[in-house]
Design an enzyme around this catalytic site. Structure first.
Site, PDB file in Angstrom:
ATOM      1  N   GLY A 117       0.814  -1.157  -0.007  1.00  0.00           N
ATOM      2  CA  GLY A 117      -0.252  -0.143   0.015  1.00  0.00           C
ATOM      3  C   GLY A 117       0.880   1.302   0.016  1.00  0.00           C
ATOM      4  O   GLY A 117       2.182   1.161  -0.481  1.00  0.00           O
ATOM      5  N   CYS A 118       0.284   2.324   0.690  1.00  0.00           N
ATOM      6  CA  CYS A 118       1.054   3.514   0.425  1.00  0.00           C
ATOM      7  C   CYS A 118       2.359   3.505   1.161  1.00  0.00           C
ATOM      8  O   CYS A 118       2.547   2.941   2.386  1.00  0.00           O
ATOM      9  CB  CYS A 118       0.359   4.600   1.551  1.00  0.00           C
ATOM     10  SG  CYS A 118       1.196   6.143   1.610  1.00  0.00           S
TER      11      CYS A 118
END
Length: 173
Positions: free
Chosen positions: A11-12
């Site tokens: 993810g981020c």
């Protein structure tokens, strides 16, 4: 001093730096992009979904202090391994979860760990995190590096859904 590198996408990348950065034996954690078909992509290009890249972190570590297997275990605790289409509020292919390996030993470590997690029954859904050969890694723009230190309040806001999931999903069952 021996150094090795590992790359993880979860993810981020802002939210993936801090958990690794705090471990003994970690020399650096760099935010960047990997697994795409465009050389030296920009953040905007990656976010467009047109480059094939995913946000990732490249970890430089001392294997005499922390092993690749330990890094894989730390990785799992930062992600939702049942979500192939992003992580938490970040959706799309540029946020997909992937463990990248450099050799057969690392592939086996990652696969064995994934199989063990699936067999544990911790999650009701399949473990869908990909395990793929390492691809070229491109360092993200400077403003993305060590984001949790540069903008703590924005980091805290962006990491809240992840922290809630981690607390709920990974506590001892």
């Amino acid at each position: 001093m021996t150094q090795a590198k590992a790359i993880f996408a979860g993810g981020c990348f802002w939210c993936m730096v801090h958990p690794f950065d705090q471990q003994p034996g970690i020399h650096s954690v760099i935010s960047g992009y990997t697994d795409g078909h465009v050389e030296n992509p920009t953040y905007e290009e990656v976010c467009s979904g047109e480059t094939g890249h995913t946000e990732a972190v490249e970890i430089t570590y001392d294997p005499a202090i922390i092993s690749y297997a330990e890094l894989v275990e730390i990785y799992w605790l930062q992600t939702d391994p049942t979500d192939a289409f992003g992580q938490f509020q970040d959706r799309g292919s540029s946020y997909r979860p992937v463990i990248f390996y450099q050799n057969e030993e690392e592939r086996l470590i990652a696969q064995t760990s994934k199989d063990k997690l699936q067999a544990s029954g911790r999650f009701d859904r399949p473990i869908v995190t990909e395990i793929k050969p390492i691809a070229p890694f491109y360092e993200a723009e400077e403003y993305h590096q060590d984001f949790y230190k540069k903008d703590p309040s924005r980091y805290k806001a962006s990491s809240q859904p992840r922290e809630t999931f981690v607390k709920d999903a990974w506590h001892e069952k």
